[in-house]
Motif scaffolding. Structure first.
Motif, short mmCIF file in Angstrom:
data_model
loop_
_atom_site.label_atom_id
_atom_site.label_comp_id
_atom_site.label_asym_id
_atom_site.label_seq_id
_atom_site.Cartn_x
_atom_site.Cartn_y
_atom_site.Cartn_z
N ARG A 167 7.36 -0.09 -1.83
CA ARG A 167 6.93 -1.47 -1.61
C ARG A 167 5.99 -1.56 -0.40
NH1 ARG A 167 7.55 -3.55 -6.32
NH2 ARG A 167 9.66 -3.34 -7.15
N ASN A 168 5.04 -2.45 -0.49
CA ASN A 168 4.11 -2.72 0.61
C ASN A 168 4.48 -4.02 1.31
OD1 ASN A 168 2.29 -0.48 0.20
ND2 ASN A 168 1.53 -1.54 -1.62
N GLN A 169 4.42 -4.01 2.63
CA GLN A 169 4.68 -5.24 3.39
C GLN A 169 3.37 -5.96 3.75
OE1 GLN A 169 6.27 -2.20 4.26
NE2 GLN A 169 7.94 -2.93 2.95
N ALA A 170 2.26 -5.28 3.56
CA ALA A 170 0.95 -5.87 3.86
C ALA A 170 -0.03 -5.49 2.76
CB ALA A 170 0.44 -5.37 5.22
N LEU A 171 -0.96 -6.40 2.47
CA LEU A 171 -1.95 -6.17 1.42
C LEU A 171 -3.31 -6.68 1.86
CD1 LEU A 171 -0.06 -7.49 -1.77
CD2 LEU A 171 -0.19 -5.11 -0.98
N ILE A 172 -4.35 -5.97 1.47
CA ILE A 172 -5.70 -6.50 1.62
C ILE A 172 -5.93 -7.45 0.44
CG2 ILE A 172 -8.16 -5.93 1.55
CD1 ILE A 172 -7.45 -3.29 2.92
N LEU A 173 -6.12 -8.73 0.76
CA LEU A 173 -6.20 -9.77 -0.28
C LEU A 173 -7.28 -10.78 0.06
CD1 LEU A 173 -2.54 -10.94 -1.11
CD2 LEU A 173 -4.00 -9.46 -2.50
N SER A 174 -7.74 -11.47 -0.97
CA SER A 174 -8.59 -12.64 -0.73
C SER A 174 -7.70 -13.81 -0.38
CB SER A 174 -9.43 -12.97 -1.97
OG SER A 174 -8.60 -13.49 -3.00
N GLU A 175 -8.28 -14.77 0.30
CA GLU A 175 -7.55 -16.00 0.64
C GLU A 175 -7.05 -16.67 -0.63
OE1 GLU A 175 -8.88 -19.22 3.79
OE2 GLU A 175 -9.83 -19.62 1.85
N GLN A 176 -7.87 -16.67 -1.67
CA GLN A 176 -7.48 -17.31 -2.93
C GLN A 176 -6.28 -16.63 -3.58
OE1 GLN A 176 -7.65 -16.34 -6.33
NE2 GLN A 176 -7.13 -18.39 -7.12
#
Length: 590
Positions: free
Chosen positions: A255-264
């Motif tokens: 599991r990941n606790q952080a992700l590179i994501l868009s605001e949307q």
């Protein structure tokens, strides 16, 4: 667009200022009206004409492909357009929206394959740029944009608070570095070769690293770690978050606790979350943005009605009501203002710099370099580099006081910094009669950079060997025999599961009268080439005396590419670009 008719408001209906006072004209007009009325009545009675017809009976149908994050909002907008009978030149505009991963449709268009799509809204202009750079691809014409979404790093609340969210801000390289210093804080991302979100963040990470001493090596190490936790798409990466707050889920190494994501994407996730949502960091050195370019596909093949209807729908998306619709789906519609409710729902909070101006779009060169670094980082490489050491390498590079060899060495050292300890790199040099009757000498046999022998690593040995490269006095270019010998060795020592390649740099044409011919070289290379054990030859012609056409012809026989650089300082960039190109052809699979 010059061949298209005038818009609705300019086409007809203009008044004639000349007076109509003569009774004879009035009488004729009256007779014509009665005649038309009678004919119309007869047509209605016979069923040939119906007063109940609408613009939908002759609608312009458009197939619009949108990135999966944008598709729901565009479907809602298309339904509204149908409900109000949005028209273009009297025809209803009927838009059918389907979701397509941007990278998949890019591959289709790059291959020149036919598609039923007239309009395409990928998540980023970088896909359009990639298609525009290929003359064989289906033409794509961007005509505007109506929404955007910045890219940041989203975290589960416990992880975010441990890094001081929301009061503490980080640069990209600081933020990614922080997640890698804590074994309990795993960072995931979508594959940058398939995701604009991943590639834009990766490019920003590389830009930040370039400003730090030793940053290239640091960034490569980060990419290597990140590559172990990538997902195929932006949708799939969300599935790697903990499913609940239990210790079992939070401590699950998968599991990941952080992700590179868009605001949307964070907005959509938080909207659907049953419990706590994600908190969003906006890096202080700026957030790249997805810009959703509205693009016409194969514009010359579109009818006038299709082109004009497509533009009418784009203009419709910019109207205030549709802008509010986009904001309800988590998109920004203005570069000057951002709705606080949107940011809050996405997990942003003051003093995070969420209102900061968008970064200037990354250049094609920066994107290619980031993707090239990623390619050779994700898949461990086995690359043998063969460098021309003929006397002509002592000539000065125009506009500098440095020789071709000096600049070449600096560029090769820069390239070396992007490889990881798992990669295997070697170095040959060549001239004529360099080692007895041989035109080449193996300076450092190809080996794993992290291996430590005789008190130093393979990387240390290569760095020293690159630095000591020097032109051979009176040496000529023994290109053909060297290329065959190096390619024979590279194919014989093929490493399964790695990206195998041979890189040959030359500043001239073959000058060894006793060597094999070009045709014999190409024939032998073709015989050595094995699709199941691919080793693309990347031949780089350096300077004005090199023959790019010959380089291309020789390299192509192995499935590789010939490149040309006027300035040896471009070698680093060209090697990365060539590796990306070879990977796109499937050479990296094995």
């Amino acid at each position: 667009m010059g061949r298209h008719s005038l818009p609705d408001q300019y086409g007809a209906g203009g008044s004639d200022p000349r007076p109509r006072t003569r009774r004879r004209s009035v009488a004729i007009a009256t007779v014509l009206v009665l005649t038309v009325a009678g004919g119309t009545a007869a047509a209605v009675q016979s069923g040939l004409l119906s007063f109940g017809s609408t613009c939908q009976d002759d609608a312009v149908d458009l197939q619009l492909a949108a990135s999966p994050d944008m598709a729901p909002a565009l479907r809602a907008a298309a339904k509204r357009a149908r409900d109000i009978s949005l028209t273009s030149d009297g025809h209803c505009v009927d838009v059918e929206v389907t979701a397509h991963d941007s990278y998949k449709l890019t591959d289709t268009l790059l291959a020149g394959r036919q598609t039923d799509v007239q309009v395409w809204v990928p998540d980023s202009e970088l896909w359009v740029q990639r298609i525009a750079a290929d003359t064989k691809a289906t033409e794509v014409t961007p005509v505007g944009s109506f929404a955007s979404s910045p890219v940041g790093v989203a975290m589960v609340p416990e992880a975010a608070k441990s890094l001081g969210w929301p009061k503490k801000s980080y640069s990209w390289i600081e933020l990614v570095g922080a997640t890698m210093q804590d074994d309990s804080l795993k960072l995931g991302a979508a594959d940058p070769s398939r995701s604009a979100t991943g590639l834009l963040a990766l490019t920003q990470l590389g830009s930040g690293a370039a400003k730090i001493k030793g940053g290239d090596t640091q960034a490569a190490a980060m990419m290597k770690t990140l590559s172990q936790r990538t997902s195929d798409s932006d949708t799939q990466v969300l599935d790697t978050l903990p499913r609940d707050a239990s210790g079992t889920e939070q401590g699950n190494p998968k599991r990941n606790q952080a992700l590179i994501l868009s605001e949307q994407a964070a907005f959509t996730y938080n909207t659907a979350a049953d419990g706590e949502g994600l908190d969003l960091f906006y890096p202080k050195d700026g957030s790249p943005r997805l810009d959703y370019p509205y693009s016409l596909v194969d514009q010359t093949a579109l009818s006038t009605d299709e082109s004009r209807a497509a533009l009418k729908f784009m203009n419709y998306l910019r109207k205030p009501e549709q802008r509010r619709l986009m904001e309800k789906h988590g998109f920004r519609t203005s570069t000057d203002e951002v709705a606080q409710t949107l940011v809050t729902r996405a997990g942003g909070s003051k003093p995070q710099p969420y209102a900061q101006d968008a970064l200037k779009p990354a250049s094609e060169v920066a994107l290619q370099e980031a993707l090239g670094t990623w390619t050779i980082t994700v898949q461990s490489a086995r690359v043998t580099t063969v460098v021309d050491a003929s006397s002509s390498m002592s000539e000065l590079v125009p506009g500098t006081n440095r020789s071709r060899m000096d600049v070449t060495k600096a560029s090769l050292l820069q390239a070396l910094a992007t490889f990881t300890p798992e990669d295997e790199i070697g170095l040959w040099q060549f001239s004529t009669k360099l080692d007895g009757d041989k035109d080449y000498r193996v300076l450092v046999p190809t080996g794993r950079l992290g291996d430590n022998k005789d008190g130093g690593t393979q990387r240390d040995k290569l760095s020293a060997a690159f630095s000591e490269l020097a032109p051979v006095p009176n040496g000529a270019t023994g290109l053909y025999d060297t290329t065959l010998a190096a390619y024979t060795e590279a194919t014989a020592s093929y490493a399964k599961g790695k990206f195998n390649a041979l890189v040959v740099l030359t500043d001239g044409v073959n000058q060894d009268p006793g060597s094999i011919s070009r045709s014999t070289l190409i024939k032998r290379l073709q015989e050595l080439t094995d699709p199941d054990r691919p080793v693309p030859l990347i031949m780089i012609a350096v300077g004005p005396d090199a023959d790019r056409e010959e380089a291309q012809q020789i390299a192509k026989s192995t499935g590789g590419t010939g490149q040309e650089v006027s300035d040896p300082s471009q070698i680093h960039e060209v090697i990365l670009k060539a590796i990306v190109a070879a990977g796109a052809e499937g050479s990296g699979q094995g």
